[in-house]
Design an enzyme around this catalytic site. Structure first.
Site, PDB file in Angstrom:
ATOM      1  N   HIS A  29       3.455  14.408   1.030  1.00 23.33           N
ATOM      2  CA  HIS A  29       3.201  15.781   0.581  1.00 23.33           C
ATOM      3  C   HIS A  29       4.356  16.638   1.074  1.00 23.33           C
ATOM      4  O   HIS A  29       4.958  16.351   2.115  1.00 23.33           O
ATOM      5  CB  HIS A  29       1.898  16.340   1.164  1.00 23.33           C
ATOM      6  CG  HIS A  29       0.674  15.584   0.781  1.00 23.33           C
ATOM      7  ND1 HIS A  29       0.056  15.730  -0.438  1.00 23.33           N
ATOM      8  CD2 HIS A  29      -0.061  14.669   1.469  1.00 23.33           C
ATOM      9  CE1 HIS A  29      -1.006  14.945  -0.489  1.00 23.33           C
ATOM     10  NE2 HIS A  29      -1.097  14.292   0.650  1.00 23.33           N
ATOM     11  N   HIS A  32       0.836  -1.203   0.000  1.00 23.17           N
ATOM     12  CA  HIS A  32       0.000   0.000   0.000  1.00 23.17           C
ATOM     13  C   HIS A  32       0.874   1.258   0.000  1.00 23.17           C
ATOM     14  O   HIS A  32       1.315   1.726   1.041  1.00 23.17           O
ATOM     15  CB  HIS A  32      -0.895  -0.012   1.236  1.00 23.17           C
ATOM     16  CG  HIS A  32      -1.933   1.057   1.252  1.00 23.17           C
ATOM     17  ND1 HIS A  32      -3.013   1.041   2.114  1.00 23.17           N
ATOM     18  CD2 HIS A  32      -2.080   2.200   0.526  1.00 23.17           C
ATOM     19  CE1 HIS A  32      -3.756   2.110   1.919  1.00 23.17           C
ATOM     20  NE2 HIS A  32      -3.198   2.831   0.947  1.00 23.17           N
ATOM     21  N   ASP A  62       0.804   2.846   3.674  1.00 20.38           N
ATOM     22  CA  ASP A  62       0.006   3.948   3.116  1.00 20.38           C
ATOM     23  C   ASP A  62       0.900   5.174   2.926  1.00 20.38           C
ATOM     24  O   ASP A  62       0.505   6.312   3.206  1.00 20.38           O
ATOM     25  CB  ASP A  62      -1.186   4.266   4.016  1.00 20.38           C
ATOM     26  CG  ASP A  62      -2.214   5.176   3.334  1.00 20.38           C
ATOM     27  OD1 ASP A  62      -2.111   5.405   2.109  1.00 20.38           O
ATOM     28  OD2 ASP A  62      -3.119   5.682   4.029  1.00 20.38           O
ATOM     29  N   HIS A  75       1.567   5.236  -2.186  1.00 20.44           N
ATOM     30  CA  HIS A  75       1.150   6.262  -3.157  1.00 20.44           C
ATOM     31  C   HIS A  75       2.415   6.978  -3.612  1.00 20.44           C
ATOM     32  O   HIS A  75       2.859   7.932  -2.983  1.00 20.44           O
ATOM     33  CB  HIS A  75       0.186   7.254  -2.515  1.00 20.44           C
ATOM     34  CG  HIS A  75      -1.085   6.641  -2.011  1.00 20.44           C
ATOM     35  ND1 HIS A  75      -2.238   6.588  -2.764  1.00 20.44           N
ATOM     36  CD2 HIS A  75      -1.376   6.052  -0.819  1.00 20.44           C
ATOM     37  CE1 HIS A  75      -3.192   5.991  -2.062  1.00 20.44           C
ATOM     38  NE2 HIS A  75      -2.697   5.655  -0.879  1.00 20.44           N
ATOM     39  N   HIS A 130     -10.634   1.178   0.913  1.00 20.32           N
ATOM     40  CA  HIS A 130     -10.577   2.201   1.952  1.00 20.32           C
ATOM     41  C   HIS A 130     -11.995   2.264   2.505  1.00 20.32           C
ATOM     42  O   HIS A 130     -12.893   2.819   1.879  1.00 20.32           O
ATOM     43  CB  HIS A 130     -10.153   3.538   1.360  1.00 20.32           C
ATOM     44  CG  HIS A 130     -10.047   4.635   2.368  1.00 20.32           C
ATOM     45  ND1 HIS A 130      -9.004   5.544   2.373  1.00 20.32           N
ATOM     46  CD2 HIS A 130     -10.845   4.996   3.420  1.00 20.32           C
ATOM     47  CE1 HIS A 130      -9.171   6.400   3.372  1.00 20.32           C
ATOM     48  NE2 HIS A 130     -10.289   6.080   4.010  1.00 20.32           N
ATOM     49  N   GLY A 140      -2.178  12.607   4.334  1.00 18.51           N
ATOM     50  CA  GLY A 140      -1.139  11.635   4.066  1.00 18.51           C
ATOM     51  C   GLY A 140       0.203  12.018   4.641  1.00 18.51           C
ATOM     52  O   GLY A 140       0.522  13.201   4.810  1.00 18.51           O
TER      53      GLY A 140
END
Length: 404
Positions: free
Chosen positions: A274, A55, A270, A57, A172, A286
């Site tokens: 940023h 998981h 996860d 991003h 989610h 996040g």
């Protein structure tokens, strides 16, 4: 290649690697014919199978000012993660076969670690697209709670069609939405993977479903294990915003018990970076975390909550099984030689200056490691070493995984 003086399951062994696979694990240290240049001395440190993070991003394509495949995968190998799966809410969203194939093409030769992709389900019902890519992806990701663009799905008929067209669904789904996802999985008889469990009530719902024979798997993140609302203060409250949000200490305790009992199957970060500037200017959800996950989880080994063998199971073996990753997940003959050497005597604190992610910050500054990654090996290739208090990165060797 041979790794000598490796501690595996409390035995000191040599691990013989050939053609990127584990050829043999030798209790006799019988490697006299091997060239010295091809021998790595583990110095009696633990060697575990490379971590699989299901998981992440990586923000690539479309949001590469925050992270990209190269910087994110570099953070992976520093943290002992040799395989990661990327989520579909990039720009463009990975919701058609065309966007999936384009994303795959873009990532060739960019990664330090091996990788795979999740595919997104959407409210306009892209079940036909899912059928066309089902063997090319790790899972179909569906957002039952807040998401960007077209990816929040709240229509029950569409949800059922998305489930029915998928081989495995990751969701989610927070709080009561966990129950809804389980209900649809039970109805459609499809395996369900619940991301980032953060509440005691979610743990209870998952346990009940497992007891009833529903094929449901659960993931926990390090931040929902080691952090809670008591960690939030005026100086960090803009940084510690994520979905699901941090919960209570009681929820931490419920998740830890669920890990010990097997209700929680995997650890996924996860990883959702940023820039600090973005965090300061507006609410964005996040945190970066992939380079710290294993070293944080090793604290659970140090305090005897779990064994290092069980840690390897929940951080590697279970993910390989759930997502049917070919040749990965075990430190055994015939498996990919994805290995991590960890120094359990290194209990140093995490420092800001060590940060690898392009986001250039870390929520765990000042946290103690349960051990330190000192070498990461991907399919028999050394890709990272920690030497003389410095991070050393070698040639990018990452490639897309295969599903069995």
């Amino acid at each position: 290649m041979i790794i000598k003086n490796a501690k595996v399951n409390d035995n000191i062994v040599s691990i013989i690697i050939e053609n990127e696979k584990i050829k043999h694990i030798d209790l006799e240290n019988n490697f006299k014919k091997c060239n010295d240049n091809n021998i790595i001395d583990a110095n009696y440190n633990y060697v575990i199978s490379g971590i699989i993070d299901p998981h992440t991003h990586m923000r690539d394509p479309g949001l590469t000012n925050k992270e990209d495949f190269e910087s994110g995968s570099k953070a992976c190998i520093r943290g002992g993660v040799t395989t990661f799966f990327d989520m579909p809410n990039t720009i463009p969203n990975t919701i058609t076969k065309e966007t999936l194939l384009e994303k795959k093409k873009l990532m060739i030769n960019k990664s330090f670690a091996d990788y795979g992709f999740h595919f997104g389900g959407v409210k306009s019902n892209n079940s036909d697209e899912i059928k066309n890519v089902v063997n090319l992806i790790a899972s179909t990701k569906i957002f039952f709670n807040a998401s960007t663009g077209n990816m929040l799905v709240d229509d029950d008929i569409v949800l059922e069609k998305l489930f029915e067209s998928s081989k495995l669904i990751t969701v989610h789904a927070e709080a009561e939405m966990t129950d809804k996802a389980i209900k649809i999985a039970k109805k459609t008889k499809k395996p369900l993977y619940i991301c980032h469990v953060s509440l005691e009530r979610e743990v209870n719902s998952i346990k009940k479903a497992k007891d009833e024979g529903v094929e449901v798997y659960a993931e926990a993140t390090p931040h929902h294990i080691f952090m809670n609302i008591e960690n939030i203060n005026d100086s960090n409250k803009h940084l510690l915003i994520m979905k699901p949000e941090l919960k209570t200490k009681r929820d931490n305790e419920a998740i830890i018990e669920a890990i010990k009992s097997g209700i929680i199957d995997t650890i996924g970060t996860d990883h959702a970076p940023h820039l600090i500037k973005e965090k300061e200017e507006k609410t964005v959800y996040g945190i970066p975390s992939i380079e710290n996950s294993l070293e944080l989880m090793l604290n659970m080994v140090e305090d005897n909550t779990i064994t290092i063998e069980y840690l390897s199971k929940i951080m590697t073996e279970n993910s390989a099984k759930i997502f049917n990753i070919k040749n990965k997940g075990k430190l055994e003959k015939g498996y990919d030689a994805d290995l991590v050497i960890v120094d359990l005597n290194n209990k140093s604190t995490i420092k800001e200056s060590e940060t690898i992610t392009k986001a250039n910050w870390c929520p765990y500054i000042g946290y103690k490691r349960g051990g330190r990654v000192i070498s990461t090996i991907l399919r028999g290739n050394i890709v990272y070493e920690y030497k003389n208090n410095k991070d050393i990165f070698y040639e990018k060797k990452g490639k897309e995984v295969e599903f069995s």
